[in-house]
Design a protein around this motif. Structure first.
Motif, PDB file in Angstrom:
ATOM      1  N   ILE A 119     -31.269  21.012 -12.454  1.00  0.00           N
ATOM      2  CA  ILE A 119     -30.616  20.628 -13.764  1.00  0.00           C
ATOM      3  C   ILE A 119     -31.571  19.692 -14.189  1.00  0.00           C
ATOM      4  CG2 ILE A 119     -28.858  19.482 -14.820  1.00  0.00           C
ATOM      5  CD1 ILE A 119     -27.104  19.931 -12.332  1.00  0.00           C
ATOM      6  N   HIS A 120     -32.326  19.751 -15.364  1.00  0.00           N
ATOM      7  CA  HIS A 120     -33.222  18.633 -16.027  1.00  0.00           C
ATOM      8  C   HIS A 120     -32.422  17.935 -17.142  1.00  0.00           C
ATOM      9  CE1 HIS A 120     -36.795  16.687 -16.833  1.00  0.00           C
ATOM     10  NE2 HIS A 120     -36.847  17.080 -18.206  1.00  0.00           N
ATOM     11  N   LYS A 121     -32.636  16.662 -16.998  1.00  0.00           N
ATOM     12  CA  LYS A 121     -31.885  15.947 -18.006  1.00  0.00           C
ATOM     13  C   LYS A 121     -32.960  15.677 -19.301  1.00  0.00           C
ATOM     14  CE  LYS A 121     -29.389  12.383 -16.906  1.00  0.00           C
ATOM     15  NZ  LYS A 121     -27.895  12.716 -17.535  1.00  0.00           N
ATOM     16  N   CYS A 122     -32.233  15.850 -20.507  1.00  0.00           N
ATOM     17  CA  CYS A 122     -33.406  15.775 -21.597  1.00  0.00           C
ATOM     18  C   CYS A 122     -32.739  14.760 -22.870  1.00  0.00           C
ATOM     19  CB  CYS A 122     -33.566  17.200 -22.270  1.00  0.00           C
ATOM     20  SG  CYS A 122     -33.959  18.311 -21.107  1.00  0.00           S
ATOM     21  N   THR A 123     -33.239  14.569 -23.786  1.00  0.00           N
ATOM     22  CA  THR A 123     -32.624  13.771 -25.065  1.00  0.00           C
ATOM     23  C   THR A 123     -32.809  14.549 -26.192  1.00  0.00           C
ATOM     24  OG1 THR A 123     -34.820  12.642 -24.938  1.00  0.00           O
ATOM     25  CG2 THR A 123     -32.994  11.678 -23.586  1.00  0.00           C
ATOM     26  N   THR A 124     -33.755  15.442 -26.322  1.00  0.00           N
ATOM     27  CA  THR A 124     -33.656  16.483 -27.524  1.00  0.00           C
ATOM     28  C   THR A 124     -33.320  17.862 -27.161  1.00  0.00           C
ATOM     29  OG1 THR A 124     -36.127  16.597 -27.332  1.00  0.00           O
ATOM     30  CG2 THR A 124     -35.301  14.605 -28.197  1.00  0.00           C
ATOM     31  N   PRO A 125     -33.101  18.672 -28.356  1.00  0.00           N
ATOM     32  CA  PRO A 125     -33.081  19.996 -28.080  1.00  0.00           C
ATOM     33  C   PRO A 125     -34.548  20.706 -27.612  1.00  0.00           C
ATOM     34  CG  PRO A 125     -31.702  19.486 -29.902  1.00  0.00           C
ATOM     35  CD  PRO A 125     -32.619  18.113 -29.483  1.00  0.00           C
ATOM     36  N   ARG A 126     -35.728  20.069 -28.199  1.00  0.00           N
ATOM     37  CA  ARG A 126     -37.053  20.482 -27.959  1.00  0.00           C
ATOM     38  C   ARG A 126     -37.267  20.504 -26.595  1.00  0.00           C
ATOM     39  NH1 ARG A 126     -41.740  17.730 -27.871  1.00  0.00           N
ATOM     40  NH2 ARG A 126     -40.958  15.950 -28.935  1.00  0.00           N
ATOM     41  N   HIS A 127     -36.868  19.262 -26.077  1.00  0.00           N
ATOM     42  CA  HIS A 127     -37.201  19.041 -24.459  1.00  0.00           C
ATOM     43  C   HIS A 127     -36.343  19.992 -23.623  1.00  0.00           C
ATOM     44  CE1 HIS A 127     -38.669  14.902 -25.403  1.00  0.00           C
ATOM     45  NE2 HIS A 127     -39.880  15.546 -25.405  1.00  0.00           N
ATOM     46  N   ALA A 128     -34.981  20.161 -24.118  1.00  0.00           N
ATOM     47  CA  ALA A 128     -34.155  21.352 -23.426  1.00  0.00           C
ATOM     48  C   ALA A 128     -34.704  22.577 -23.387  1.00  0.00           C
ATOM     49  CB  ALA A 128     -32.928  21.209 -24.051  1.00  0.00           C
ATOM     50  N   VAL A 129     -35.246  22.994 -24.628  1.00  0.00           N
ATOM     51  CA  VAL A 129     -36.094  24.473 -24.742  1.00  0.00           C
ATOM     52  C   VAL A 129     -37.336  24.320 -23.480  1.00  0.00           C
ATOM     53  CG1 VAL A 129     -37.423  25.830 -26.158  1.00  0.00           C
ATOM     54  CG2 VAL A 129     -35.305  24.799 -26.903  1.00  0.00           C
ATOM     55  N   LYS A 130     -38.030  23.272 -23.339  1.00  0.00           N
ATOM     56  CA  LYS A 130     -38.948  23.337 -22.495  1.00  0.00           C
ATOM     57  C   LYS A 130     -38.516  23.270 -21.180  1.00  0.00           C
ATOM     58  CE  LYS A 130     -43.345  22.891 -21.245  1.00  0.00           C
ATOM     59  NZ  LYS A 130     -44.218  23.984 -21.561  1.00  0.00           N
ATOM     60  N   ALA A 131     -37.478  22.990 -21.020  1.00  0.00           N
ATOM     61  CA  ALA A 131     -36.950  22.828 -19.381  1.00  0.00           C
ATOM     62  C   ALA A 131     -36.422  24.211 -19.168  1.00  0.00           C
ATOM     63  CB  ALA A 131     -35.630  21.868 -19.389  1.00  0.00           C
ATOM     64  N   GLU A 132     -35.787  25.095 -20.084  1.00  0.00           N
ATOM     65  CA  GLU A 132     -35.561  26.225 -19.807  1.00  0.00           C
ATOM     66  C   GLU A 132     -36.838  27.182 -19.371  1.00  0.00           C
ATOM     67  OE1 GLU A 132     -32.420  29.025 -21.634  1.00  0.00           O
ATOM     68  OE2 GLU A 132     -33.893  28.888 -23.176  1.00  0.00           O
TER      69      GLU A 132
END
Length: 322
Positions: A119-132
């Motif tokens: 599970i990666h913790k992010c603060t923006t949708p852009r970073h969430a996309v990168k985590a995926e």
């Protein structure tokens, strides 16, 4: 209540305990796990990888249910042996890891080879996309309301959660501002598969935080936090205090990290939690403290949230449909 997160992590309730520095220890983690949610042990709370190994073993002596380990990658004045901490997590047979801070891509092959859910913790949708894209199995998306590092985009959960869900195929855990059933039901309505609670779990009986700090959280309002280190683009939400105000004054005067650093040292924050002096150091807390008015056991808290969530859905929401 079964969601993609409960199925992915093998837990009973869609609630995750935040991976909190100095707070995510065996007593709290095992209590959360035994109550059917996901407890998260904080790796860097332990001074060495060997100490982390012992804390994992101690947690296992208190629960036979799944729990995770948080490994946060942040710039530090003293180098951290991240690979050694990672290897202890793998060798200990942990199957769920929460990563945070900098991009964990360098560690993903090792985690995935060990069959670990990340599970990666992010603060923006852009970073969430990168985590995926780098292989995260889920993301925990931290809104502007959260304690600690809020990012620099100032995105509140009401926008951040659905914006992130719309861009991902993997499950999203809503984080920042959650502490009761109303937040859980709202997060599910926004498309999240569960919630992450940090401040709320700080203020439980099993939390290793001094009673003075727990009482301060109960007494404080949602307005009793402030953001420091904005001038350094390392914004962090902390408890409003004379010390925090002095840091803000230094920032306004143009001070750099070399001057501010000694005031915000992590060791001082640890003293706050252990000794109960709210001015001994900087300590993180979320705006959700304005919704906290008691210090229950973890089991009582989780049972209450789930029971209240069921009533909210069945009585209020279904009732609105007439």
């Amino acid at each position: 209540m079964r969601t993609a997160i409960t199925r992915l992590l093998g837990i009973e309730h869609p609630i995750v305990q935040g991976g909190m520095q100095w707070v995510g220890r065996a007593e709290l983690v095992s209590a959360v796990a035994n109550a059917g949610a996901l407890g998260v042990l904080t790796a860097l709370t332990q001074p060495t990888p060997e100490a982390l190994h012992d804390e994992i073993r101690r947690t296992r002596s208190m629960t036979d249910r799944p729990f995770a380990v948080n490994l946060t990658f942040l710039p530090t004045l003293k180098p951290v042996p991240y690979e050694a901490y990672r290897d202890v997590i793998i060798d200990s047979g942990i199957k769920i890891v929460e990563t945070a801070g900098n991009n964990p891509a360098a560690h993903m092959p090792a985690f995935k080879a060990a069959g670990i859910k990340v599970i990666h913790k992010c603060t923006t949708p852009r970073h969430a996309v990168k985590a995926e894209q780098i292989g995260a199995d889920a993301v925990s998306i931290d809104g502007f309301e959260c304690a600690g590092h809020v990012g620099e985009s100032d995105l509140p959960g009401l926008i951040l959660i659905p914006a992130t869900v719309a861009r991902l195929r993997i499950p999203v855990i809503a984080s920042g501002g959650f502490g009761d059933a109303r937040g859980l039901v709202a997060a599910l309505a926004l498309g999240a598969e569960g919630i992450n609670m940090g401040t709320r779990f700080m203020c439980t009986q099993e939390s290793p935080v001094h009673e003075n700090i727990k009482r301060a959280i109960v007494e404080n309002s949602e307005a009793d936090t402030c953001l420091i280190l904005r001038s350094l683009r390392n914004s962090s939400r902390v408890a409003r205090s004379e010390l925090a105000q002095s840091v803000l004054d230094m920032e306004r005067a143009g001070a750099g990290i070399d001057q501010i650093g000694p005031r915000i040292a992590g060791a001082k924050g640890r003293r706050v939690y252990e000794e109960g002096d709210t001015e001994a150091g900087i300590w993180t807390v979320g705006m959700v403290q304005g919704l906290i008015d008691d210090i229950p056991t973890c089991a009582a808290l989780i049972d209450r949230i789930m029971a209240d969530a069921e009533r909210l859905v069945r009585d209020r929401l279904c009732g609105l449909m007439g």
